[in-house]
Scaffold this active site. Structure first.
Site, mmCIF file in Angstrom:
data_model
loop_
_atom_site.group_PDB
_atom_site.id
_atom_site.type_symbol
_atom_site.label_atom_id
_atom_site.label_comp_id
_atom_site.label_asym_id
_atom_site.label_seq_id
_atom_site.Cartn_x
_atom_site.Cartn_y
_atom_site.Cartn_z
ATOM 1 N N ARG A 134 0.540 -1.013 0.010
ATOM 2 C CA ARG A 134 0.128 0.042 0.200
ATOM 3 C C ARG A 134 0.422 1.188 0.567
ATOM 4 N NH1 ARG A 134 -5.514 -2.632 1.478
ATOM 5 N NH2 ARG A 134 -4.870 -3.931 -0.037
ATOM 6 N N LEU A 135 2.578 1.102 -0.782
ATOM 7 C CA LEU A 135 3.170 2.775 -0.645
ATOM 8 C C LEU A 135 3.098 3.297 -1.749
ATOM 9 C CD1 LEU A 135 5.785 1.678 2.580
ATOM 10 C CD2 LEU A 135 3.875 2.601 2.799
#
Ligand code: FMN
Length: 200
Positions: A177-178
């Site tokens: 999720r970065l």
């Protein structure tokens, strides 16, 4: 600011065209499908899919019926947002900006490029108005077909809208999720773009 790979370039329209071209190779269907958001007279947002037909030198163009709900909303409040999402690429592009009608030669050319049935359908459909049955619609199509013949002109109530963006955000999926996000913003059309990386 480090902005390479997928996000490289000096022209956000060019980056958007590049991403769309990639999506055309990988998406199952309608890589040019966009969710178009408008606001009604009460300030209540509205959203529906349309097909993005062109990324021109200064805007994002789609075609519709000017008397439809979206047509009326955009006429009353000529501002809109759009989002493209490609599952196959795990990317999205968000666009916000000012709306104008595209109803000259460009709209005529696009209308003329459509199949005859679609051209007649545009005449027949009072888009977003109540319809009592499919039979009524098909009877209207038959009547229009007899009236307009094989070379119908573009209906005066049907054409393009162009969103000239003041904001374009490019988003690409990252591990854990970065994600990577870059937003291009400008104060008005014709002003310089400012580019920022955003937290995911
Ligand atoms: C994938 C997809 C593409 C669509 N493309 C268009 C389009 O290009 N133009 C259009 O008027 N409606 C298009 N529609 C239909 C709209 O989503 C919507 O039902 C219609 O325009 C009426 O919306 P409105 O009542 O908010 O004006 C599309 C629907 C889907 C699912």
């Amino acid at each position: 600011m480090e902005r390479d790979g997928l996000f490289a370039g000096d022209d956000p329209f060019e980056i958007a065209r590049g991403w769309l071209a990639e999506a055309e190779k990988s998406e199952m269907n309608d890589p040019n499908a966009v969710a178009l958001s408008t606001v009604d007279a009460d300030g209540l947002p509205n959203v529906r899919m349309v097909l993005l037909k062109e990324i021109s030198e200064d805007g994002f163009i789609f075609y519709t019926n000017y008397n439809s709900a979206k047509g009326r909303e955009l006429t009353a409040n000529p501002k809109a947002a759009m989002v493209l999402h490609w599952k196959s690429l795990r990317r999205q592009v968000r666009i916000r900006g000012m709306v104008s009608r595209e109803e000259g030669a460009r709209a005529d050319a696009y209308y003329a490029s459509r199949s005859l049935k679609s051209r007649l359908g545009a005449w027949a459909s009072e888009q977003s108005q109540p319809l009592d049955s499919r039979t009524t619609l098909m009877a209207k199509v038959a009547k229009i077909t007899a009236q307009k013949g094989p070379n119908p002109p573009r209906p005066p109530f049907w054409g393009g809208f162009k969103i000239a963006p003041v904001e374009i955000e490019f988003w690409a999926d990252g591990a854990f999720r970065l994600h990577d996000r870059f937003v291009w913003r400008r104060k008005g059309i014709g002003e310089n773009w400012e580019i920022q990386r955003l937290n995911p």
